[in-house]
Design a protein around this motif. Sequence first.
Motif, short mmCIF file in Angstrom:
data_model
loop_
_atom_site.label_atom_id
_atom_site.label_comp_id
_atom_site.label_asym_id
_atom_site.label_seq_id
_atom_site.Cartn_x
_atom_site.Cartn_y
_atom_site.Cartn_z
N ALA A 1 -23.89 14.85 -23.26
CA ALA A 1 -24.05 16.16 -23.92
C ALA A 1 -24.27 17.26 -22.88
O ALA A 1 -23.70 18.35 -22.99
N PHE A 2 -25.09 16.98 -21.85
CA PHE A 2 -25.33 17.97 -20.79
C PHE A 2 -24.03 18.33 -20.09
O PHE A 2 -23.72 19.51 -19.89
N MET A 3 -23.25 17.33 -19.71
CA MET A 3 -22.00 17.57 -18.98
C MET A 3 -20.98 18.28 -19.86
O MET A 3 -20.26 19.17 -19.39
N ILE B 1 -12.55 16.11 -26.90
CA ILE B 1 -12.82 15.85 -25.48
C ILE B 1 -14.09 15.00 -25.37
O ILE B 1 -15.13 15.38 -25.91
N THR B 2 -13.97 13.88 -24.67
CA THR B 2 -15.11 13.01 -24.42
C THR B 2 -15.26 12.81 -22.92
O THR B 2 -14.33 13.04 -22.16
N ILE B 3 -16.43 12.36 -22.52
CA ILE B 3 -16.70 12.13 -21.10
C ILE B 3 -17.45 10.81 -20.95
O ILE B 3 -18.32 10.50 -21.75
N LEU C 1 -16.51 17.35 -27.57
CA LEU C 1 -16.14 18.74 -27.82
C LEU C 1 -14.85 18.75 -28.62
O LEU C 1 -14.02 17.87 -28.44
N THR C 2 -14.68 19.74 -29.46
CA THR C 2 -13.41 19.90 -30.16
C THR C 2 -12.84 21.27 -29.83
O THR C 2 -13.56 22.26 -29.73
N LEU C 3 -11.53 21.29 -29.64
CA LEU C 3 -10.82 22.54 -29.40
C LEU C 3 -9.66 22.61 -30.39
O LEU C 3 -8.92 21.65 -30.55
N GLN D 1 -18.20 23.31 -21.84
CA GLN D 1 -18.03 24.24 -22.96
C GLN D 1 -18.41 25.66 -22.58
O GLN D 1 -17.76 26.61 -22.98
N SER D 2 -19.45 25.81 -21.79
CA SER D 2 -19.91 27.15 -21.42
C SER D 2 -18.89 27.87 -20.54
O SER D 2 -18.92 29.09 -20.43
N LYS D 3 -17.98 27.14 -19.90
CA LYS D 3 -16.99 27.74 -19.01
C LYS D 3 -15.59 27.82 -19.62
O LYS D 3 -14.67 28.31 -19.00
N LEU D 4 -15.42 27.33 -20.85
CA LEU D 4 -14.11 27.40 -21.50
C LEU D 4 -13.76 28.83 -21.84
O LEU D 4 -14.61 29.61 -22.24
#
Length: 116
Positions: free
Chosen positions: A105-107, A89-91, A4-6, A112-115
């Motif tokens: 990708a799922f995690m 952001i990586t996991i 993810l990128t922010l 991302q959906s809650k940011l």
Amino acid sequence: MPYLTLQLPFDRAWASRGLALRKASYQVSDLDRTHGVYYASYIAKVDRPKKRGFFKRLFGIGKRKAKAAEEAIDPVKIQTRHDGQTLIITIQREAEPPLRANEQAFMLRRIQSKLS
């Protein structure tokens, strides 16, 4: 590797990510702000019973016997790298075997959906 990128300052991104983790059913066990790392477990809810209707609740018909079970997935390391003005952001799972790309990708999509 999914990521993810922010485009936020580090302080704002750190706060947003912490809140998003709680909302996305992650249980944070440890964190290291200087290195931008959260150590957390994803708590998957399984076998959630359907919500009973108004009359069933009112008269106690068909009371729920089984509560929703929770299944913890192995601890993961959620890491942030600063790339100029963008946070990446990586996991990854701490233990072997590593997470597959679709699991990552799922995690990340859950986060991302809650940011905010």
